[in-house]
Design a protein around this motif. Structure first.
Motif, PDB file in Angstrom:
ATOM      1  N   GLU A 186      -6.071  -0.207 -30.032  1.00 10.34           N
ATOM      2  CA  GLU A 186      -5.143   0.878 -29.730  1.00 10.34           C
ATOM      3  C   GLU A 186      -3.825   0.736 -30.494  1.00 10.34           C
ATOM      4  N   GLU A 187      -3.426  -0.503 -30.732  1.00 12.55           N
ATOM      5  CA  GLU A 187      -2.156  -0.746 -31.421  1.00 12.55           C
ATOM      6  C   GLU A 187      -2.220  -2.119 -32.087  1.00 12.55           C
ATOM      7  N   ALA A 215     -20.650  -0.211 -48.153  1.00 14.08           N
ATOM      8  CA  ALA A 215     -20.659  -1.417 -48.981  1.00 14.08           C
ATOM      9  C   ALA A 215     -20.921  -2.670 -48.145  1.00 14.08           C
ATOM     10  N   GLY A 216     -21.126  -2.506 -46.831  1.00 12.54           N
ATOM     11  CA  GLY A 216     -21.428  -3.641 -45.966  1.00 12.54           C
ATOM     12  C   GLY A 216     -20.219  -4.423 -45.510  1.00 12.54           C
ATOM     13  N   ILE A 217     -19.078  -3.751 -45.431  1.00 12.46           N
ATOM     14  CA  ILE A 217     -17.850  -4.412 -45.011  1.00 12.46           C
ATOM     15  C   ILE A 217     -17.505  -4.001 -43.586  1.00 12.46           C
ATOM     16  N   PRO A 218     -17.398  -4.958 -42.656  1.00  6.73           N
ATOM     17  CA  PRO A 218     -16.983  -4.617 -41.295  1.00  6.73           C
ATOM     18  C   PRO A 218     -15.510  -4.200 -41.294  1.00  6.73           C
ATOM     19  N   ILE A 219     -15.140  -3.387 -40.319  1.00  9.25           N
ATOM     20  CA  ILE A 219     -13.818  -2.770 -40.268  1.00  9.25           C
ATOM     21  C   ILE A 219     -13.004  -3.323 -39.103  1.00  9.25           C
ATOM     22  N   VAL A 220     -11.711  -3.502 -39.335  1.00  8.69           N
ATOM     23  CA  VAL A 220     -10.739  -3.744 -38.268  1.00  8.69           C
ATOM     24  C   VAL A 220      -9.723  -2.625 -38.429  1.00  8.69           C
ATOM     25  N   ALA A 221      -9.606  -1.763 -37.403  1.00  4.61           N
ATOM     26  CA  ALA A 221      -8.767  -0.573 -37.542  1.00  4.61           C
ATOM     27  C   ALA A 221      -8.129  -0.192 -36.215  1.00  4.61           C
ATOM     28  N   LEU A 222      -7.104   0.635 -36.335  1.00  2.00           N
ATOM     29  CA  LEU A 222      -6.487   1.233 -35.152  1.00  2.00           C
ATOM     30  C   LEU A 222      -7.268   2.483 -34.767  1.00  2.00           C
ATOM     31  N   ASP A 223      -7.271   2.790 -33.493  1.00  2.00           N
ATOM     32  CA  ASP A 223      -7.996   3.954 -32.975  1.00  2.00           C
ATOM     33  C   ASP A 223      -7.147   5.214 -33.168  1.00  2.00           C
ATOM     34  N   VAL A 224      -7.167   5.717 -34.387  1.00  2.00           N
ATOM     35  CA  VAL A 224      -6.445   6.952 -34.721  1.00  2.00           C
ATOM     36  C   VAL A 224      -7.421   7.924 -35.347  1.00  2.00           C
ATOM     37  N   SER A 282     -10.312  10.055 -36.342  1.00  2.00           N
ATOM     38  CA  SER A 282     -11.740   9.953 -36.015  1.00  2.00           C
ATOM     39  C   SER A 282     -12.318   8.568 -36.345  1.00  2.00           C
ATOM     40  N   VAL A 283     -11.487   7.556 -36.302  1.00  2.00           N
ATOM     41  CA  VAL A 283     -11.950   6.191 -36.571  1.00  2.00           C
ATOM     42  C   VAL A 283     -13.098   5.810 -35.639  1.00  2.00           C
ATOM     43  N   ALA A 284     -13.014   6.161 -34.373  1.00  2.00           N
ATOM     44  CA  ALA A 284     -14.052   5.779 -33.404  1.00  2.00           C
ATOM     45  C   ALA A 284     -15.382   6.473 -33.680  1.00  2.00           C
ATOM     46  N   GLU A 285     -15.374   7.560 -34.444  1.00  2.00           N
ATOM     47  CA  GLU A 285     -16.627   8.200 -34.837  1.00  2.00           C
ATOM     48  C   GLU A 285     -17.301   7.430 -35.978  1.00  2.00           C
ATOM     49  N   VAL A 286     -16.515   6.678 -36.718  1.00  3.78           N
ATOM     50  CA  VAL A 286     -17.023   5.952 -37.876  1.00  3.78           C
ATOM     51  C   VAL A 286     -17.330   4.504 -37.525  1.00  3.78           C
ATOM     52  N   VAL A 287     -16.462   3.858 -36.789  1.00  3.43           N
ATOM     53  CA  VAL A 287     -16.606   2.442 -36.465  1.00  3.43           C
ATOM     54  C   VAL A 287     -17.094   2.294 -35.024  1.00  3.43           C
ATOM     55  N   LYS A 288     -18.173   1.572 -34.848  1.00  2.51           N
ATOM     56  CA  LYS A 288     -18.655   1.285 -33.494  1.00  2.51           C
ATOM     57  C   LYS A 288     -18.066  -0.062 -33.087  1.00  2.51           C
ATOM     58  N   ASP A 289     -17.153  -0.010 -32.118  1.00  5.73           N
ATOM     59  CA  ASP A 289     -16.392  -1.191 -31.718  1.00  5.73           C
ATOM     60  C   ASP A 289     -17.304  -2.346 -31.330  1.00  5.73           C
ATOM     61  N   LYS A 290     -17.005  -3.509 -31.891  1.00  8.98           N
ATOM     62  CA  LYS A 290     -17.688  -4.768 -31.638  1.00  8.98           C
ATOM     63  C   LYS A 290     -19.119  -4.786 -32.183  1.00  8.98           C
ATOM     64  N   VAL A 291     -19.498  -3.764 -32.958  1.00 15.16           N
ATOM     65  CA  VAL A 291     -20.812  -3.726 -33.599  1.00 15.16           C
ATOM     66  C   VAL A 291     -20.657  -3.658 -35.116  1.00 15.16           C
ATOM     67  N   THR A 292     -19.879  -2.681 -35.583  1.00 15.77           N
ATOM     68  CA  THR A 292     -19.653  -2.530 -37.026  1.00 15.77           C
ATOM     69  C   THR A 292     -18.233  -2.924 -37.406  1.00 15.77           C
ATOM     70  N   GLY A 293     -17.476  -3.371 -36.432  1.00 14.48           N
ATOM     71  CA  GLY A 293     -16.098  -3.780 -36.649  1.00 14.48           C
ATOM     72  C   GLY A 293     -15.357  -3.815 -35.323  1.00 14.48           C
ATOM     73  N   PHE A 294     -14.054  -3.788 -35.416  1.00 12.03           N
ATOM     74  CA  PHE A 294     -13.214  -3.847 -34.221  1.00 12.03           C
ATOM     75  C   PHE A 294     -12.190  -2.714 -34.261  1.00 12.03           C
ATOM     76  N   ILE A 295     -11.987  -2.067 -33.124  1.00 10.30           N
ATOM     77  CA  ILE A 295     -11.007  -0.988 -33.002  1.00 10.30           C
ATOM     78  C   ILE A 295      -9.978  -1.392 -31.946  1.00 10.30           C
TER      79      ILE A 295
END
Length: 92
Positions: free
Chosen positions: A37-38, A11-20, A22-35
């Motif tokens: 550790e805590e 839907a074109g929404i950037p993500i802010v998530a914790l690295d739990v 398989s989040v890192a497989e979906v979100v590319k840090d600093k490109v499609t959102g932010f990941i």
């Protein structure tokens, strides 16, 4: 697989998530959102930054949509399943 994150990116929404999980497989840090550790101040600052900065939000949203469309589309899943079926069939 975090389906809600995939749907948000489609839907074109950037993500802010914790690295739990398989989040890192979906979100590319600093490109499609932010990941992160805590939960830390930087996590909340990333949320505030996306709220305030429309240009960043839009560019990350476009990148998220493009990447999710490429990696997680129905067509891609169907192709991968067919490839797996062919592989299993050829080995039997």
């Amino acid at each position: 697989m975090p389906v809600a994150l995939i749907e948000a990116q489609l839907a074109g929404i950037p993500i802010v998530a914790l690295d739990v999980g398989s989040v890192a497989e979906v979100v590319k840090d600093k490109v499609t959102g932010f990941i992160f550790e805590e939960f830390q101040e930087e996590y909340f600052e990333a949320v505030r930054r996306l709220i305030r900065d429309k240009e960043l939000r839009d560019s990350m949203g476009r990148a998220a949509k493009a990447r999710a469309s490429q990696l997680f589309s129905v067509e891609r899943f169907a192709q991968e399943h067919l490839r797996l079926i062919d592989l299993v069939h050829s080995n039997s």
